[in-house]
Design a protein around this motif. Structure first.
Motif, PDB file in Angstrom:
ATOM      1  N   CYS A 213      -3.831  96.398 114.004  1.00 37.59           N
ATOM      2  CA  CYS A 213      -2.908  97.214 113.207  1.00 37.59           C
ATOM      3  C   CYS A 213      -2.259  98.343 114.007  1.00 37.59           C
ATOM      4  CB  CYS A 213      -3.633  97.797 111.991  1.00 37.59           C
ATOM      5  SG  CYS A 213      -3.275  96.864 110.480  1.00 37.59           S
ATOM      6  N   HIS A 214      -2.831  98.729 115.142  1.00 41.62           N
ATOM      7  CA  HIS A 214      -2.243  99.859 115.880  1.00 41.62           C
ATOM      8  C   HIS A 214      -0.780  99.534 116.218  1.00 41.62           C
ATOM      9  CE1 HIS A 214      -2.726 103.687 118.012  1.00 41.62           C
ATOM     10  NE2 HIS A 214      -1.702 103.235 118.712  1.00 41.62           N
ATOM     11  N   ALA A 215       0.111 100.451 115.872  1.00 42.37           N
ATOM     12  CA  ALA A 215       1.549 100.191 115.989  1.00 42.37           C
ATOM     13  C   ALA A 215       1.947  99.861 117.433  1.00 42.37           C
ATOM     14  CB  ALA A 215       2.322 101.421 115.519  1.00 42.37           C
ATOM     15  N   SER A 216       2.936  98.975 117.551  1.00 42.47           N
ATOM     16  CA  SER A 216       3.463  98.649 118.878  1.00 42.47           C
ATOM     17  C   SER A 216       4.877  98.090 118.741  1.00 42.47           C
ATOM     18  CB  SER A 216       2.554  97.645 119.591  1.00 42.47           C
ATOM     19  OG  SER A 216       2.342  96.522 118.783  1.00 42.47           O
ATOM     20  N   ALA A 217       5.609  98.108 119.861  1.00 48.98           N
ATOM     21  CA  ALA A 217       6.999  97.631 119.891  1.00 48.98           C
ATOM     22  C   ALA A 217       7.156  96.691 121.077  1.00 48.98           C
ATOM     23  CB  ALA A 217       7.944  98.815 120.023  1.00 48.98           C
ATOM     24  N   TRP A 218       7.788  95.565 120.856  1.00 49.41           N
ATOM     25  CA  TRP A 218       7.770  94.487 121.860  1.00 49.41           C
ATOM     26  C   TRP A 218       9.165  94.034 122.264  1.00 49.41           C
ATOM     27  CZ3 TRP A 218       3.007  93.353 123.805  1.00 49.41           C
ATOM     28  CH2 TRP A 218       1.919  93.857 123.066  1.00 49.41           C
ATOM     29  N   HIS A 244       9.048 106.749 115.952  1.00 47.44           N
ATOM     30  CA  HIS A 244       8.468 106.609 117.295  1.00 47.44           C
ATOM     31  C   HIS A 244       8.644 105.165 117.798  1.00 47.44           C
ATOM     32  CE1 HIS A 244       5.490 107.275 120.556  1.00 47.44           C
ATOM     33  NE2 HIS A 244       5.212 106.003 120.328  1.00 47.44           N
ATOM     34  N   GLU A 245       8.262 104.202 116.967  1.00 42.77           N
ATOM     35  CA  GLU A 245       8.349 102.790 117.376  1.00 42.77           C
ATOM     36  C   GLU A 245       9.800 102.346 117.532  1.00 42.77           C
ATOM     37  OE1 GLU A 245       5.756 101.355 118.447  1.00 42.77           O
ATOM     38  OE2 GLU A 245       4.420 102.920 117.714  1.00 42.77           O
ATOM     39  N   MET A 246      10.655 102.814 116.627  1.00 44.61           N
ATOM     40  CA  MET A 246      12.084 102.454 116.729  1.00 44.61           C
ATOM     41  C   MET A 246      12.687 103.020 118.020  1.00 44.61           C
ATOM     42  SD  MET A 246      13.082 100.569 114.180  1.00 44.61           S
ATOM     43  CE  MET A 246      14.507 100.718 113.130  1.00 44.61           C
ATOM     44  N   TYR A 251      15.256 101.991 123.298  1.00 43.98           N
ATOM     45  CA  TYR A 251      15.235 101.994 124.770  1.00 43.98           C
ATOM     46  C   TYR A 251      15.443 100.557 125.274  1.00 43.98           C
ATOM     47  CZ  TYR A 251      13.975 105.118 128.788  1.00 43.98           C
ATOM     48  OH  TYR A 251      13.984 105.929 129.896  1.00 43.98           O
ATOM     49  N   TYR A 252      14.681  99.602 124.690  1.00 41.50           N
ATOM     50  CA  TYR A 252      14.829  98.182 125.081  1.00 41.50           C
ATOM     51  C   TYR A 252      16.297  97.734 124.965  1.00 41.50           C
ATOM     52  CZ  TYR A 252       9.709  97.449 124.326  1.00 41.50           C
ATOM     53  OH  TYR A 252       8.336  97.481 124.359  1.00 41.50           O
ATOM     54  N   LEU A 253      16.916  98.114 123.842  1.00 40.26           N
ATOM     55  CA  LEU A 253      18.297  97.677 123.592  1.00 40.26           C
ATOM     56  C   LEU A 253      19.251  98.298 124.607  1.00 40.26           C
ATOM     57  CD1 LEU A 253      18.324  98.018 119.684  1.00 40.26           C
ATOM     58  CD2 LEU A 253      18.494  95.873 120.974  1.00 40.26           C
ATOM     59  N   ALA A 371     -13.945 104.491 120.575  1.00 43.69           N
ATOM     60  CA  ALA A 371     -13.544 104.509 119.170  1.00 43.69           C
ATOM     61  C   ALA A 371     -12.070 104.890 119.009  1.00 43.69           C
ATOM     62  CB  ALA A 371     -14.422 105.489 118.388  1.00 43.69           C
ATOM     63  N   LYS A 372     -11.372 105.047 120.142  1.00 40.78           N
ATOM     64  CA  LYS A 372      -9.926 105.328 120.116  1.00 40.78           C
ATOM     65  C   LYS A 372      -9.212 104.124 120.733  1.00 40.78           C
ATOM     66  CE  LYS A 372      -5.938 107.337 120.122  1.00 40.78           C
ATOM     67  NZ  LYS A 372      -5.163 107.404 118.882  1.00 40.78           N
ATOM     68  N   TYR A 373      -8.217 103.623 120.029  1.00 45.77           N
ATOM     69  CA  TYR A 373      -7.556 102.358 120.371  1.00 45.77           C
ATOM     70  C   TYR A 373      -7.261 102.158 121.864  1.00 45.77           C
ATOM     71  CZ  TYR A 373      -3.935  98.793 120.659  1.00 45.77           C
ATOM     72  OH  TYR A 373      -3.204  97.682 121.014  1.00 45.77           O
ATOM     73  N   HIS A 374      -6.675 103.188 122.489  1.00 47.70           N
ATOM     74  CA  HIS A 374      -6.154 103.003 123.849  1.00 47.70           C
ATOM     75  C   HIS A 374      -7.240 102.761 124.897  1.00 47.70           C
ATOM     76  CE1 HIS A 374      -3.093 104.853 121.408  1.00 47.70           C
ATOM     77  NE2 HIS A 374      -2.173 104.579 122.309  1.00 47.70           N
ATOM     78  N   ILE A 375      -8.501 103.040 124.571  1.00 49.91           N
ATOM     79  CA  ILE A 375      -9.582 102.774 125.539  1.00 49.91           C
ATOM     80  C   ILE A 375      -9.902 101.273 125.532  1.00 49.91           C
ATOM     81  CG2 ILE A 375     -11.965 103.339 126.221  1.00 49.91           C
ATOM     82  CD1 ILE A 375     -10.266 105.845 126.566  1.00 49.91           C
ATOM     83  N   PRO A 380      -2.802 103.312 129.083  1.00 52.43           N
ATOM     84  CA  PRO A 380      -2.877 104.667 129.646  1.00 52.43           C
ATOM     85  C   PRO A 380      -2.378 105.696 128.626  1.00 52.43           C
ATOM     86  CG  PRO A 380      -1.816 103.155 131.183  1.00 52.43           C
ATOM     87  CD  PRO A 380      -1.958 102.420 129.887  1.00 52.43           C
ATOM     88  N   TYR A 381      -2.832 106.931 128.761  1.00 54.32           N
ATOM     89  CA  TYR A 381      -2.563 107.897 127.683  1.00 54.32           C
ATOM     90  C   TYR A 381      -1.809 109.148 128.111  1.00 54.32           C
ATOM     91  CZ  TYR A 381      -3.465 109.267 122.834  1.00 54.32           C
ATOM     92  OH  TYR A 381      -3.332 109.555 121.506  1.00 54.32           O
ATOM     93  N   VAL A 382      -1.842 109.487 129.404  1.00 61.88           N
ATOM     94  CA  VAL A 382      -1.217 110.755 129.792  1.00 61.88           C
ATOM     95  C   VAL A 382       0.292 110.706 129.539  1.00 61.88           C
ATOM     96  CG1 VAL A 382      -0.753 110.299 132.258  1.00 61.88           C
ATOM     97  CG2 VAL A 382      -1.407 112.611 131.517  1.00 61.88           C
ATOM     98  N   ARG A 383       0.821 109.481 129.364  1.00 65.18           N
ATOM     99  CA  ARG A 383       2.225 109.301 128.985  1.00 65.18           C
ATOM    100  C   ARG A 383       2.578 110.095 127.718  1.00 65.18           C
ATOM    101  NH1 ARG A 383       2.345 102.961 127.703  1.00 65.18           N
ATOM    102  NH2 ARG A 383       1.744 102.991 129.893  1.00 65.18           N
ATOM    103  N   TYR A 384       1.613 110.205 126.797  1.00 67.35           N
ATOM    104  CA  TYR A 384       1.903 110.927 125.545  1.00 67.35           C
ATOM    105  C   TYR A 384       1.938 112.430 125.787  1.00 67.35           C
ATOM    106  CZ  TYR A 384       0.793 106.365 123.506  1.00 67.35           C
ATOM    107  OH  TYR A 384       0.763 105.028 123.211  1.00 67.35           O
ATOM    108  N   PHE A 385       1.079 112.893 126.698  1.00 67.31           N
ATOM    109  CA  PHE A 385       1.144 114.317 127.054  1.00 67.31           C
ATOM    110  C   PHE A 385       2.509 114.626 127.675  1.00 67.31           C
ATOM    111  CE2 PHE A 385       0.776 117.878 129.954  1.00 67.31           C
ATOM    112  CZ  PHE A 385       0.084 118.822 129.205  1.00 67.31           C
TER     113      PHE A 385
END
Ligand code: KAF
Ligand code: ZN
Length: 529
Positions: A213-218, A244-246, A251-253, A371-375, A380-385
C-alpha cells in the motif's frame, strides 16, 4: 522483507478477537484519531512486533548482499553508493550542517509540543525536561506530527485549517482528489495526465487481495504509460500525498524526451520535492477557500500562527527523521554500527535528534528501523530531507515569478503565497523538470532559483513569525528547551529480563501475584483430572 512489511496485521486493542488490522488504513487511522494512551501504546508495540522484529534476520543477509553489489560497482559499501547521484564529496557534511542550522527551531517546536502533551496526558506520562513518548505524535514513526494539530492549536477559537472533516462532508473520493491535483498542475501550464494513467493507476485499496500500500509512482519508460499506486484515504494528509505522487508523474512527463540515462531527477531530492511545492500553495487557507474546502478565512496574526503551526508540524518535525533514517543505514552498511547494537543505535539517533523515546523498553530482539517501509523496501531516505529543504527554495522562486511574494512587502509573506494559475511559475518549474538529470543538480537549482547551493535560511524565513511566537511562548511558560535524561530504554542484553521472548502482552506486564493465581488454578485443574 517487503512482503512481511506489507502483509503484517495486528489485533484490535478493545476487541481481542479482531486480528486483521492493517497499517493502511486501520493503524494509520488509530494513530491519527485515538487519544487513548494505552491503545496508542498497543498499536505502536504490536506493529513493531509484527513487522520490524520479523525482518531482522533477513536484513542481516541483505546488508551483506547489498554491500557485495556496491563493491562490484566500485564503492566501499551500499551507503556510499547511495550518495553517488548527489555528485558531491561533501554531501554528508553539507546535510549535517543544514540540520544544525534548523535544529534550534525544531527544539523550540519540540518544547511547545511536550508542554501541550503534558497538559493532555499528565506529568506521569510526560516529564518536564525529557524526551516525548513516540506513540503520542499522531504518526506510527513520529515522523511528522500534523495529525495531533487539534491538541496543539495555538489559538483554538479560530477556523481550523484541517479540512479532513470538510472533505468527508463534501463527499470527496480518491478520484476527485487526483483530479483536483491534476487541475492544479494544468493551471500552471504543466502537463495533463495521459488516459493510460487513469486506466491503470490503483488509487484505492483493493478488496480481497494483498497489496503493497505504500504510495509510489511509476514510469514504464514507453512515453505514455505512467501510473500511481496509492491506498488513498479521504483525509487532508492523503490529499497532500496525492500531490506528492502526482509531482513524480509530472517530472516523468517533463523529461520523457530525454535519453534514458537522463530520465531521472536532477538528484533524488528534486524528484521528491515537485509535488510538495505545489502542496505548499494548496494548503494555504486562501486556496482551500477558493476550492470550497474552507468557509470563512480570518486574516490576522493569530490565524497566521495557527496556519504556520499546522505546516511546521508536517515539515519541521520531519527534518530530524528525514536525516536519521540514512544516518543509521550509513552506519550499518559501513559496519561502524555493529549488528549487536542495531536497534539501540537506532534509538540513540531517535533520542539525540528527535528527542523522543519508545513507550516500552526495546532490546536487540527488536528491529524498529524495519517497521518503517523504506528499510525493508530499501529505498534511500535522505532524499526527503533534501526535498524538505529545497522545496522551500523552489517555493520562494516560484512565488516571485508569480508575483505573490515580495521580500520588501510585508503584506506578501512567503507562507501566504499561492502559485495557482501562474503560468510564469509553471513554465519556470517545467523548464527545470525538462532537464531531468542531464546537467549537474546545482545547474538545475540555479536555473530555477538563481543559487547553486541548498539553503536552510529560506525555511527559517518562511516560518519566522512562528519561530518568534514559539520562543516567546516557551519563555513565558518557562519551558525547558531541549531534553535530558530518560535515555536508558534500550538494552543489548537478553530481552527475557524485560519481556517474554514470545508475543509481548498488550496491556500491563504480568504481575508475580497474577502468576501465582494462574499457577494455583492450573494445579487445581490437574488434581481434578
Ligand atoms: C514525504 C512527503 C511528505 C511526508 C513524508 C514524506 C516521506 C516519505 C514517507 O516516509 O512517507 N514519503 C514517501 O515515502 C512517499 C512515497 C514515494 O513517492 O516517495 C515513493 C517511495 C517509493 C516506493 C516504492 C519504490 C521506490 C520508492 N517514491 C516514488 O514513487 C518515486 C521515487 C523516485 C522517483 C519516482 C518515484
Ligand atoms: Zn516520493
Amino acid at each position: 522483507m517487503s512482503t512481511i512489511y506489507s502483509t503484517a496485521k495486528i489485533c484490535d486493542y478493545h476487541r481481542t478477537k479482531v486480528c486483521n488490522l492493517t497499517l493502511e488504513p486501520d493503524l494509520t487511522r488509530i494513530l491519527r484519531t485515538s487519544r487513548d494512551y494505552g491503545e496508542l501504546a498497543h498499536v505502536w508495540k504490536q506493529w513493531r512486533y509484527k513487522s520490524g522484529r520479523r525482518i531482522r534476520d533477513h536484513y542481516r543477509l541483505f546488508v551483506n548482499i547489498a554491500n557485495k553489489a556496491a563493491k562490484l560497482n566500485g564503492f566501499d559499501n551500499m551507503g556510499d553508493m547511495w550518495l553517488y547521484p548527489y555528485e558531491s564529496d561533501t554531501f554528508r557534511q553539507d546535510v549535517g550542517e543544514l540540520w544544525e542550522q534548523l535544529k534550534p527551531f525544531y527544539q523550540q517546536l519540540h518544547a511547545y509540543v511536550r508542554r501541550k502533551l503534558r497538559e493532555k496526558y499528565g506529568e506521569q506520562h510526560i516529564s518536564q525536561r525529557g524526551p516525548i513518548p513516540a506513540h503520542l505524535l499522531g504518526n506510527m514513526w513520529s515522523q511528522s506530527w500534523g495529525e495531533i494539530y487539534d491538541l496543539l492549536i495555538p489559538y483554538p477559537g479560530k477556523t481550523s485549517v484541517d479540512v479532513t472533516p470538510n472533505m468527508k462532508t463534501k463527499g470527496y473520493t480518491p478520484r476527485r482528489m487526483f483530479e483536483l491535483s491534476e487541475e492544479f498542475f494544468v493551471s500552471l501550464n504543466l502537463t495533463r495526465m495521459p488516459p493510460e494513467f487513469w486506466e491503470h493507476s490503483i488509487i484505492e485499496k483493493p478488496k480481497g487481495r494483498e497489496l503493497i500500500c505504500h504510495a509510489s509512482a511509476w514510469d514504464f519508460c514507453n512515453g505514455k504509460d505512467f501510473r500511481i499506486k496509492q491506498c488513498t484515504d479521504v483525509t487532508m494528509t492523503d490529499l497532500i500525498t496525492v500531490h506528492h505522487e502526482m509531482g513524480h508523474i509530472q517530472y516523468y512527463l517533463q523529461y520523457k524526451h530525454q535519453p534514458n540515462v537522463f530520465r531521472a531527477g536532477a538528484n533524488p531530492g528534486f524528484h521528491e520535492a515537485v509535488g510538495d511545492v505545489l502542496a505548499l500553495s494548496v494548503a494555504t487557507p486562501k486556496h482551500l477557500q477558493k476550492i470550497g474546502l474552507l468557509d470563512n478565512v480570518e486574516e490576522d496574526n493569530e490565524a497566521d500562527i495557527n496556519y504556520l503551526m499546522s505546516i511546521a508540524l508536517d515539515k519541521i518535525t520531519f527534518l530530524p527523521f528525514g536525516y536519521l533514517m540514512d544516518l543509521w543505514r550509513w552506519g550499518v552498511f559501513s559496519g561502524k554500527t555493529k549488528e549487536e547494537n542495531w536497534n539501540c543505535a537506532w534509538w540513540d539517533l531517535r533520542y539525540n535528534l528527535q528527542g523522543i523515546k519508545p513507550p516500552v523498553r526495546r532490546s536487540e530482539y527488536d528491529f524498529d528501523p524495519g517497521a518503517k517501509y523504506h528499510i525493508p523496501a530499501n529505498v534511500p531516505y535522505v532524499r526527503y530531507f533534501v526535498s524538505f529543504v529545497i522545496q522551500f527554495q523552489f517555493h520562494k522562486a516560484l512565488c516571485m515569478k508569480a508575483g505573490q511574494y515580495d521580500p520588501l512587502d510585508p503584506s506578501k509573506p512567503l507562507h501566504k503565497c499561492d502559485i495557482y494559475q501562474s503560468t510564469e511559475a509553471g513554465n519556470a518549474l517545467g523548464d527545470m523538470l525538462q532537464m531531468g538529470s542531464s546537467k549537474p543538480w546545482p545547474d538545475a537549482l540555479e536555473a530555477l532559483t538563481g543559487t547553486r547551493k541548498m539553503d536552510a535560511s529560506i525555511i527559517r524565513e518562511y516560518f519566522k513569525p512562528l519561530e518568534v511566537w514559539l520562543t516567546e511562548n516557551n519563555e513565558r511558560h518557562q519551558e525547558f528547551v531541549g531534553w535530558e535524561g530518560e535515555n536508558d530504554f534500550c538494552s543489548s542484553d537478553s530481552p527475557a529480563r524485560h519481556e517474554p521472548v514470545g508475543e509481548p502482552s498488550s496491556g500491563a506486564a504480568v504481575s508475580p501475584g497474577l502468576l501465582v493465581v494462574v499457577l494455583m488454578a492450573f494445579l487445581l485443574q490437574q488434581t481434578h483430572q
